[in-house]
Design a protein around this motif. Structure first.
Motif, PDB file in Angstrom:
ATOM      1  N   THR A   1       0.859  -1.179   0.000  1.00 30.22           N
ATOM      2  CA  THR A   1       0.000   0.000   0.000  1.00 30.22           C
ATOM      3  C   THR A   1       0.895   1.229   0.000  1.00 30.22           C
ATOM      4  O   THR A   1       1.854   1.290   0.764  1.00 30.22           O
ATOM      5  N   ILE A   2       0.641   2.150  -0.888  1.00 30.14           N
ATOM      6  CA  ILE A   2       1.417   3.398  -0.885  1.00 30.14           C
ATOM      7  C   ILE A   2       0.463   4.556  -0.623  1.00 30.14           C
ATOM      8  O   ILE A   2      -0.532   4.708  -1.324  1.00 30.14           O
ATOM      9  N   SER A   3       0.774   5.338   0.348  1.00 28.88           N
ATOM     10  CA  SER A   3      -0.047   6.459   0.839  1.00 28.88           C
ATOM     11  C   SER A   3      -1.551   6.149   0.770  1.00 28.88           C
ATOM     12  O   SER A   3      -2.321   6.839   0.118  1.00 28.88           O
TER      13      SER A   3
ATOM     14  N   GLY B   1      -0.017  -6.178 -18.865  1.00 30.29           N
ATOM     15  CA  GLY B   1      -1.184  -5.572 -18.251  1.00 30.29           C
ATOM     16  C   GLY B   1      -1.162  -4.074 -18.460  1.00 30.29           C
ATOM     17  O   GLY B   1      -0.146  -3.508 -18.846  1.00 30.29           O
ATOM     18  N   PRO B   2      -2.312  -3.455 -18.205  1.00 25.36           N
ATOM     19  CA  PRO B   2      -2.427  -2.022 -18.466  1.00 25.36           C
ATOM     20  C   PRO B   2      -1.482  -1.211 -17.591  1.00 25.36           C
ATOM     21  O   PRO B   2      -1.097  -1.648 -16.513  1.00 25.36           O
ATOM     22  N   SER B   3      -1.133  -0.060 -18.075  1.00 21.52           N
ATOM     23  CA  SER B   3      -0.275   0.848 -17.329  1.00 21.52           C
ATOM     24  C   SER B   3      -0.957   1.231 -16.024  1.00 21.52           C
ATOM     25  O   SER B   3      -2.159   1.456 -15.976  1.00 21.52           O
ATOM     26  N   GLY B   4      -0.202   1.255 -14.937  1.00 20.48           N
ATOM     27  CA  GLY B   4      -0.774   1.548 -13.624  1.00 20.48           C
ATOM     28  C   GLY B   4      -1.274   0.299 -12.920  1.00 20.48           C
ATOM     29  O   GLY B   4      -1.800   0.372 -11.812  1.00 20.48           O
ATOM     30  N   GLY B   5      -1.085  -0.852 -13.541  1.00 22.03           N
ATOM     31  CA  GLY B   5      -1.583  -2.102 -12.962  1.00 22.03           C
ATOM     32  C   GLY B   5      -0.719  -2.637 -11.830  1.00 22.03           C
ATOM     33  O   GLY B   5      -1.133  -3.547 -11.114  1.00 22.03           O
ATOM     34  N   GLY B   6       0.490  -2.099 -11.679  1.00 23.57           N
ATOM     35  CA  GLY B   6       1.336  -2.528 -10.566  1.00 23.57           C
ATOM     36  C   GLY B   6       2.568  -3.328 -10.960  1.00 23.57           C
ATOM     37  O   GLY B   6       3.267  -3.838 -10.088  1.00 23.57           O
ATOM     38  N   LYS B   7       2.862  -3.401 -12.258  1.00 23.40           N
ATOM     39  CA  LYS B   7       4.010  -4.204 -12.699  1.00 23.40           C
ATOM     40  C   LYS B   7       5.322  -3.675 -12.129  1.00 23.40           C
ATOM     41  O   LYS B   7       6.114  -4.436 -11.571  1.00 23.40           O
ATOM     42  N   SER B   8       5.527  -2.374 -12.280  1.00 20.46           N
ATOM     43  CA  SER B   8       6.787  -1.806 -11.766  1.00 20.46           C
ATOM     44  C   SER B   8       6.880  -1.959 -10.256  1.00 20.46           C
ATOM     45  O   SER B   8       7.950  -2.273  -9.719  1.00 20.46           O
ATOM     46  N   THR B   9       5.778  -1.741  -9.588  1.00 20.83           N
ATOM     47  CA  THR B   9       5.777  -1.865  -8.132  1.00 20.83           C
ATOM     48  C   THR B   9       6.121  -3.293  -7.725  1.00 20.83           C
ATOM     49  O   THR B   9       6.918  -3.513  -6.802  1.00 20.83           O
TER      50      THR B   9
END
Ligand SMILES: Nc1ncnc2c1ncn2[C@@H]1O[C@H](COP(=O)(O)OP(=O)(O)O)[C@@H](O)[C@H]1O
Ligand SMILES: [Mg+2]
Lengths: 221, 252
Positions: free
Chosen positions: B15-17, B39-47
């Motif tokens: 969880t971020i902020s 997956g779509p951008s913002g889906g959490g891959k980088s995280t």
């Protein structure tokens, strides 16, 4: 102009003063730079309390005249029982003042380095400290060098304020001799030449350093 | 294909902020596999990739590398663990003040404490492996995008990582430069390097990945072999397939 006065009285006195000036400038430059690096890093990467304390220091020392700082150190501190010799008070004042300015340049340079490089270093197993020392600091110093260099040049010139708190350096020797002989014009003309020479040497050195550290394409992005 | 499991992630959440970015992610990567994360951008891959490398600390969940559970409470252990995980970033994140050779050798010298000569020799070999040995004296600003990404791969490989995490390694590249980077990744995969790669290069994923995972809103929604997820044969179209047809339309 009286050559025999210049060569037999003025130059020997000024050379003596020059040595004191160098003894003021060199340590103040080193301590000031170190302080500036520490404060710059604290302001940028430190925990909130440290960052705030470091910023307060920079604000105070950039926001008050150097002469007032020197008076505080030399005449003010004895009021709370701290006695500094003129030399120590001068070096302390110069270091604290230039440290505040250095920290400003270094902070700006640190902010301009992309955080991705920190992540890359950490992904390779660099500790926080190693990342700062081997990756961030070398880049920050390159970016800060023009500002930091200017500050070093200023230091050479404002070291002349030391004589006011009775630390007799180049300007002080000149002032004493001028008052004894009433040859103000000659004395301060030559004193000026000494500073010009010091500043020129420092500029050449700094330019050499900049060339040595130059990295193709660095600092344009 | 090797079957032995190399990396296991269980119940990973982050969880971020106040916003849940990853929820309860489970995943296994086997030795030698190339696993693709789409997956779509913002889906959490980088995280997710950054949590696996502990560049971000997960709030909960387990990470097991090569049979050993990773504890991330002690700094020293985290630093040692990160050396085993190679990370490739979309924006390369090269060290701008170092030339290509130094970009690769600096971690060997400062983290591994190798001598300069040993480190330089090793670095030259890695540069050769990714085909930029001739550029060893050039600085990042003097390299093309494809060369930059290959350099960042060499930098990661020099640490002998057990697994390479690649976060959209070709997304910042001009189209004509994508191929040279994918070729390096393909070559690594064929030599048995274990990799987990977030990418939108579906053609590449289809032909080379052992497994594809589809990630959306911080969850793994589907996973399976490319032929399973990307075939039109099933009764209903997979989420992966409909996502892919969408990106194919976009790029067609
Ligand atoms: N530092 C952060 N603070 C707040 N939100 C973040 C942060 N980093 C990522 N996010 C959010 O997390 C979500 C997942 O991001 P990311 O992992 O970058 O997805 P992907 O790589 O699949 O595009 C996004 O909604 C993003 O806005
Ligand atoms: Mg991403």
């Amino acid at each position: 102009m009286d050559p025999s006065f210049i060569w037999s009285e003025l130059v020997p006195a000024l050379n003596k003063g020059l040595i004191v000036s160098l003894l003021l400038i060199v340590p103040s430059a080193c301590i000031g730079l170190l302080l500036g690096i520490l404060v710059g890093f604290s302001r940028t990467f430190g925990p909130p309390w440290l960052s705030r304390a470091a910023s307060a220091y920079a604000t105070i020392f950039r926001g008050t005249p150097l002469l007032v700082q020197l008076f505080m150190l030399y005449f003010g501190l004895p009021g709370i029982g701290i006695y500094l010799t003129p030399y120590v008070a001068a070096v302390a004042g110069f270091s604290l003042c230039s440290g505040a300015y250095h920290s400003e340049y270094i902070r700006g340079a640190l902010l301009s380095i992309k955080s991705g490089q920190i992540r890359a270093a950490e992904s390779l197993g660099f500790s926080r400290v190693k990342t700062m020392v081997h990756i961030i600091l070398p880049q920050a110093m390159r970016r800060a060098l023009p500002g930091v260099g200017n500050e070093l040049i200023y230091l050479i010139k404002y070291s002349s304020l030391a004589y006011i708190i009775t630390c007799i350096e180049l300007t002080g020797e000149g002032k004493i001799l001028a008052a004894q002989t009433f040859r103000y014009t000659e004395v301060f003309l030559i004193v000026g030449c000494y500073y010009l020479l010091l500043v020129s040497l420092a500029s050449v050195g700094l330019r050499k350093l900049e060339d040595m550290l130059r990295v193709p394409g660095f600092g344009k992005g | 294909m090797a079957e032995e499991e190399l990396l296991r992630v269980e119940g990973l959440s982050k969880t971020i902020s106040g916003t849940s970015i990853l929820s309860d992610v489970d995943m296994v990567v086997r030795k030698g596999d190339l696993k693709v994360l789409i997956g779509p951008s913002g889906g959490g891959k980088s995280t997710l990739l950054q949590c696996i490398n502990l560049l971000l600390f997960p709030d909960s969940g387990r990470i097991v590398l090569d049979g050993r559970e990773v504890t991330f409470r002690r700094k020293r252990e985290v630093l040692a663990y990160r050396q085993q995980i190679g990370m490739i970033f979309q924006e390369f994140n090269l060290f701008d003040h170092l030339n290509a050779l130094q970009n690769v050798s600096i971690a060997l010298r400062k983290v591994r404490r190798m001598s300069s000569r040993q480190a330089a020799e090793r670095a030259e070999r890695e540069l050769e492996r990714v085909g930029i040995w001739e550029q060893k004296g050039l600085y990042p600003a003097e390299l093309s995008g494809g060369q930059k990404q290959r350099l960042s791969i060499a930098r990661a490989l020099a640490m002998d990582p057990a697994i390479l995490l690649l976060d959209e390694p070709t997304s910042a590249l001009d189209p004509e430069l994508i191929g040279e980077v994918l070729a390096v990744i393909r070559d690594l995969s064929q030599r048995g390097m274990t990799m987990l790669m977030a990418t939108h290069q579906m053609g590449f994923a289809r032909t080379l990945a052992q497994e594809i995972m589809f990630m959306e809103q911080g969850r793994i929604v589907e996973q399976g072999a490319p032929q399973e997820l990307l075939s039109h044969s099933g009764a209903e179209q997979s989420r992966t397939l409909s996502f892919c047809s969408k990106i194919n339309e976009l790029y067609a």
